[in-house]
Design a protein around this motif. Structure first.
Motif, mmCIF file in Angstrom:
data_model
loop_
_atom_site.group_PDB
_atom_site.id
_atom_site.type_symbol
_atom_site.label_atom_id
_atom_site.label_comp_id
_atom_site.label_asym_id
_atom_site.label_seq_id
_atom_site.Cartn_x
_atom_site.Cartn_y
_atom_site.Cartn_z
ATOM 1 N N GLY A 182 1.275 -14.201 -13.261
ATOM 2 C CA GLY A 182 0.413 -13.039 -13.096
ATOM 3 C C GLY A 182 0.393 -12.521 -11.672
ATOM 4 O O GLY A 182 0.497 -11.319 -11.433
ATOM 5 N N VAL A 183 0.277 -13.441 -10.700
ATOM 6 C CA VAL A 183 0.243 -13.031 -9.296
ATOM 7 C C VAL A 183 1.575 -12.421 -8.867
ATOM 8 O O VAL A 183 1.621 -11.424 -8.143
ATOM 9 C CB VAL A 183 -0.133 -14.225 -8.399
ATOM 10 C CG1 VAL A 183 -0.009 -13.854 -6.926
ATOM 11 C CG2 VAL A 183 -1.559 -14.679 -8.686
ATOM 12 N N LEU A 184 2.681 -13.008 -9.310
ATOM 13 C CA LEU A 184 3.999 -12.467 -8.957
ATOM 14 C C LEU A 184 4.191 -11.070 -9.538
ATOM 15 O O LEU A 184 4.733 -10.181 -8.875
ATOM 16 C CB LEU A 184 5.106 -13.404 -9.453
ATOM 17 C CG LEU A 184 5.290 -14.706 -8.662
ATOM 18 C CD1 LEU A 184 6.255 -15.639 -9.384
ATOM 19 C CD2 LEU A 184 5.809 -14.413 -7.261
ATOM 20 N N THR A 185 3.762 -10.875 -10.776
ATOM 21 C CA THR A 185 3.863 -9.542 -11.378
ATOM 22 C C THR A 185 3.038 -8.532 -10.599
ATOM 23 O O THR A 185 3.485 -7.404 -10.332
ATOM 24 C CB THR A 185 3.385 -9.582 -12.843
ATOM 25 O OG1 THR A 185 4.158 -10.538 -13.577
ATOM 26 C CG2 THR A 185 3.523 -8.211 -13.493
ATOM 27 N N GLY A 186 1.823 -8.930 -10.210
ATOM 28 C CA GLY A 186 0.990 -8.042 -9.417
ATOM 29 C C GLY A 186 1.607 -7.704 -8.075
ATOM 30 O O GLY A 186 1.513 -6.565 -7.599
ATOM 31 N N ALA A 187 2.246 -8.696 -7.444
ATOM 32 C CA ALA A 187 2.908 -8.446 -6.164
ATOM 33 C C ALA A 187 4.038 -7.433 -6.319
ATOM 34 O O ALA A 187 4.265 -6.587 -5.442
ATOM 35 C CB ALA A 187 3.437 -9.753 -5.583
ATOM 36 N N MET A 188 4.765 -7.512 -7.431
ATOM 37 C CA MET A 188 5.837 -6.538 -7.699
ATOM 38 C C MET A 188 5.265 -5.123 -7.824
ATOM 39 O O MET A 188 5.795 -4.165 -7.240
ATOM 40 C CB MET A 188 6.562 -6.903 -9.000
ATOM 41 C CG MET A 188 7.272 -8.230 -8.979
ATOM 42 S SD MET A 188 8.804 -8.197 -8.061
ATOM 43 C CE MET A 188 9.302 -9.916 -8.256
ATOM 44 N N LEU A 189 4.187 -4.997 -8.583
ATOM 45 C CA LEU A 189 3.584 -3.678 -8.768
ATOM 46 C C LEU A 189 3.042 -3.135 -7.455
ATOM 47 O O LEU A 189 3.135 -1.930 -7.182
ATOM 48 C CB LEU A 189 2.458 -3.770 -9.809
ATOM 49 C CG LEU A 189 2.890 -4.101 -11.240
ATOM 50 C CD1 LEU A 189 1.676 -4.330 -12.121
ATOM 51 C CD2 LEU A 189 3.767 -2.990 -11.807
ATOM 52 N N HIS A 190 2.485 -4.016 -6.648
ATOM 53 C CA HIS A 190 1.989 -3.589 -5.337
ATOM 54 C C HIS A 190 3.117 -3.054 -4.477
ATOM 55 O O HIS A 190 3.022 -1.975 -3.885
ATOM 56 C CB HIS A 190 1.305 -4.776 -4.658
ATOM 57 C CG HIS A 190 1.137 -4.622 -3.176
ATOM 58 N ND1 HIS A 190 0.676 -3.451 -2.592
ATOM 59 C CD2 HIS A 190 1.367 -5.479 -2.154
ATOM 60 C CE1 HIS A 190 0.626 -3.604 -1.285
ATOM 61 N NE2 HIS A 190 1.056 -4.827 -0.995
ATOM 62 N N GLY A 236 10.544 -9.511 -1.080
ATOM 63 C CA GLY A 236 9.278 -9.455 -0.361
ATOM 64 C C GLY A 236 8.098 -9.703 -1.282
ATOM 65 O O GLY A 236 7.134 -10.392 -0.917
ATOM 66 N N ALA A 237 8.163 -9.148 -2.499
ATOM 67 C CA ALA A 237 7.080 -9.347 -3.460
ATOM 68 C C ALA A 237 6.985 -10.799 -3.895
ATOM 69 O O ALA A 237 5.888 -11.347 -4.057
ATOM 70 C CB ALA A 237 7.298 -8.446 -4.681
ATOM 71 N N VAL A 238 8.111 -11.451 -4.088
ATOM 72 C CA VAL A 238 8.115 -12.867 -4.475
ATOM 73 C C VAL A 238 7.480 -13.712 -3.377
ATOM 74 O O VAL A 238 6.670 -14.608 -3.644
ATOM 75 C CB VAL A 238 9.547 -13.345 -4.770
ATOM 76 C CG1 VAL A 238 9.586 -14.861 -4.934
ATOM 77 C CG2 VAL A 238 10.083 -12.672 -6.026
ATOM 78 N N GLY A 239 7.824 -13.419 -2.127
ATOM 79 C CA GLY A 239 7.215 -14.146 -1.011
ATOM 80 C C GLY A 239 5.708 -13.950 -0.964
ATOM 81 O O GLY A 239 4.947 -14.905 -0.777
ATOM 82 N N ASP A 240 5.260 -12.712 -1.153
ATOM 83 C CA ASP A 240 3.822 -12.431 -1.176
ATOM 84 C C ASP A 240 3.138 -13.191 -2.309
ATOM 85 O O ASP A 240 2.064 -13.774 -2.131
ATOM 86 C CB ASP A 240 3.575 -10.936 -1.357
ATOM 87 C CG ASP A 240 4.031 -10.124 -0.147
ATOM 88 O OD1 ASP A 240 4.215 -10.731 0.931
ATOM 89 O OD2 ASP A 240 4.202 -8.900 -0.292
ATOM 90 N N GLY A 241 3.763 -13.165 -3.474
ATOM 91 C CA GLY A 241 3.159 -13.805 -4.639
ATOM 92 C C GLY A 241 3.007 -15.298 -4.479
ATOM 93 O O GLY A 241 1.975 -15.879 -4.843
ATOM 94 N N PHE A 242 4.013 -15.958 -3.914
ATOM 95 C CA PHE A 242 3.922 -17.404 -3.707
ATOM 96 C C PHE A 242 2.835 -17.755 -2.695
ATOM 97 O O PHE A 242 2.117 -18.745 -2.842
ATOM 98 C CB PHE A 242 5.270 -17.964 -3.261
ATOM 99 C CG PHE A 242 6.254 -18.121 -4.391
ATOM 100 C CD1 PHE A 242 5.851 -18.589 -5.622
ATOM 101 C CD2 PHE A 242 7.590 -17.788 -4.210
ATOM 102 C CE1 PHE A 242 6.747 -18.730 -6.670
ATOM 103 C CE2 PHE A 242 8.498 -17.927 -5.253
ATOM 104 C CZ PHE A 242 8.086 -18.401 -6.483
ATOM 105 N N ARG A 243 2.710 -16.954 -1.644
ATOM 106 C CA ARG A 243 1.656 -17.223 -0.659
ATOM 107 C C ARG A 243 0.269 -17.061 -1.275
ATOM 108 O O ARG A 243 -0.648 -17.841 -0.998
ATOM 109 C CB ARG A 243 1.811 -16.279 0.540
ATOM 110 C CG ARG A 243 2.936 -16.652 1.486
ATOM 111 C CD ARG A 243 2.830 -15.856 2.778
ATOM 112 N NE ARG A 243 2.979 -14.425 2.556
ATOM 113 C CZ ARG A 243 4.144 -13.789 2.544
ATOM 114 N NH1 ARG A 243 5.265 -14.463 2.747
ATOM 115 N NH2 ARG A 243 4.195 -12.482 2.345
ATOM 116 N N GLU A 244 0.099 -16.049 -2.101
ATOM 117 C CA GLU A 244 -1.201 -15.786 -2.694
ATOM 118 C C GLU A 244 -1.560 -16.789 -3.781
ATOM 119 O O GLU A 244 -2.721 -17.183 -3.923
ATOM 120 C CB GLU A 244 -1.227 -14.366 -3.269
ATOM 121 C CG GLU A 244 -1.127 -13.285 -2.202
ATOM 122 C CD GLU A 244 -0.685 -11.950 -2.771
ATOM 123 O OE1 GLU A 244 -0.504 -11.867 -4.012
ATOM 124 O OE2 GLU A 244 -0.504 -10.996 -2.009
ATOM 125 N N SER A 245 -0.578 -17.215 -4.573
ATOM 126 C CA SER A 245 -0.865 -18.085 -5.712
ATOM 127 C C SER A 245 -1.120 -19.531 -5.295
ATOM 128 O O SER A 245 -1.787 -20.269 -6.022
ATOM 129 C CB SER A 245 0.278 -18.036 -6.721
ATOM 130 O OG SER A 245 1.497 -18.461 -6.143
#
Length: 492
Positions: free
Chosen positions: A67-75, A344-353
């Protein structure tokens, strides 16, 4: 047993609030204390703490990550800005508070809450003067209510997923029940607050101020998913005052990232991105995520109907459904925005999750320790499934914990863990406990919450104004939610 449970919970609160100890460590200490004082012994206590951690992550870990990774992609793809622009065109300015709160609480819950708030707050501030009287407090309240309610009620919101994992609620059932609760809750609460604001419960001179972040743009970032440098020197041409919230420079609709002229300092390297993004239908961006959520809901419906077709059962599994949504979103973003945006989105998602997963896991540790200690049998003597007492108590426990701790997710998980053992004893549906815990955890969002201060600074409110829009607004939603949940006990 009851006394030791109260001591464990209070000790956890004191460690977090008074001694500023990390919530993860505090929750583990509380679980260890409870296990030892409840007679589980050293081995039983360690097994409960570690087993509870692993069990809940086994159930919801991948769901949270997907869910977080998908959200990071949309962001990164700039989907939120485009969605707001579309809502403005479809609903009109006066309908924006209701459209905003409904959308933020449902469709956008895959996006990490702080990221979603930083993106959407400038958009809400820009739209506010266009929606009529008391536009700023109405948009601020709608945003606060939608953000907080979506976290605990709507899959894949991190709170909702964690609550379902702690209580063993099927994710499809949580999705459907949460949707039934969250939509009327946010709309009714927003309407109540709008009524109060229109009756004079807002003083612009005392409740509004200039945004404390001087470089905050008045509308979406025209540089697209990579975000312009927030340094004021790089955004000197962007109007950040309330007056700068009218139509875009070239007459396009407010909030449309594809029609606004590029400000000085934003750079020209990504100038082609808005044009490419305009050509992609908005439904294509959100389509994979929506398909995943529909598959989860369909799986719950088919299970209730007793239909067990192997392919449908496989696609309806929450992990598979969200994986499909993630893969589809990755493909769409990769084809339209390039590989660098995806990485970049994958990196953001891993940090957030990461922090979400650890906090969810230790919440499961405390819940498992409480369950193994036998609290359910004790409390089960005082409750029955056909009364409102268990749901009201879990709401109250979550509300008190949230006032003390300031974390919606921690208070909801802890409250659910306390009464989770009661559910099988008295025959109460676990999904009702999950919803009641989520509703209680919304009560009194205040100065200990990061969301409170982000809303205060990004939307140009004073502390007094934020107490009205955020603290009171979300508390109203908390009360409305439990009133919506109580009749559901007749269904589940």
């Amino acid at each position: 047993m009851v006394a030791n449970t109260v001591v464990a919970v209070l000790a956890t609160v004191v460690l977090i609030v008074r001694f500023r100890l990390n919530p993860v460590i505090s929750l583990v200490i509380g679980a260890v204390y409870l296990g030892l004082t409840a007679g589980l012994g050293v081995e039983g206590t360690v097994d409960a703490v570690t087993g509870g951690f692993g069990e809940i992550l086994a159930d919801v870990g991948l769901l949270i990550a997907f869910g977080v990774l998908t959200g990071a992609m949309l962001h990164r793809a700039g989907a939120i800005e485009r969605l707001v622009a579309t809502l403005l065109r479809v609903c009109g300015p006066r309908g924006m508070p209701y459209a905003t709160t409904a959308t933020v609480s449902t469709v956008l819950q895959s996006i990490f809450v702080d990221v979603l708030l930083v993106i959407s707050a400038p958009l809400a501030r820009r739209i506010a003067p266009r929606i009529g009287d008391r536009g700023l407090p109405r948009m601020a309240t709608a945003l606060a209510i939608g953000l907080e309610c979506g976290i605990v009620f709507m899959v894949p919101g991190v709170g909702a997923v964690a609550l379902a994992g702690v209580l063993g609620v099927p994710m499809g059932q949580m999705l459907i029940a949460g949707l039934v609760v969250v939509v009327p809750t946010v709309l009714i609460a927003t309407a109540i607050m709008t009524f109060l604001f229109r009756r004079g419960w807002w003083d612009p001179e005392k409740d509004e101020q200039e945004p404390t972040w001087a470089g905050m743009p008045a509308g979406p970032d025209p540089a697209g998913p990579d975000q312009a440098d927030p340094d004021p020197a790089g955004s000197a041409q962007v109007d950040s005052s309330p007056a700068g919230s009218g139509p875009a420079e070239d007459g396009g609709p407010a909030g449309d990232p594809g029609t606004r002229a590029e400000p000085t300092g934003a750079g020209t390297a990504v100038a082609e991105t808005p044009r490419r993004r305009r050509e992609l239908p908005l439904l294509v961006l959100f389509g994979p995520l929506l398909i995943g959520l529909i598959l989860i809901a369909a799986g719950a419906v088919l299970d209730a109907a007793g239909i067990e077709h192997p392919v449908l059962v496989f696609l309806g599994e929450p992990v598979i459904a969200l994986l499909i949504g993630l893969v589809g979103t990755t493909a769409v973003v990769g084809l339209t925005h390039g590989r660098e945006v995806v990485e970049g989105a994958v990196g953001d998602g891993f940090r957030e999750s990461g922090q979400i997963l650890i906090l969810t896991g230790v919440g499961g540790s405390l819940a498992t320790t409480i369950s193994n200690a036998g609290l359910g049998e004790i409390l089960g003597r005082y409750f029955s499934a056909n009364t409102a007492a268990p749901l009201l108590m879990v709401w109250l426990i979550a509300a008190v914990l949230h006032v003390a701790i300031g974390s919606v997710t921690i208070s909801a998980i802890t409250a659910a863990g306390v009464l989770a053992p009661v559910a099988p004893v008295i025959g109460l549906a676990p999904v009702l406990i999950a919803l009641a815990a989520g509703a209680g955890a919304l009560f009194a969002v205040h100065v200990t919450s990061n969301t409170f201060w982000l809303l205060q600074s990004l939307l140009g409110q004073s502390v007094r104004g934020t107490l009205k829009t955020c603290s009171v607004g979300v508390s109203v939603a908390s009360v409305v939610a439990i009133l919506v949940i109580l009749p559901l006990s007749l269904v589940f």
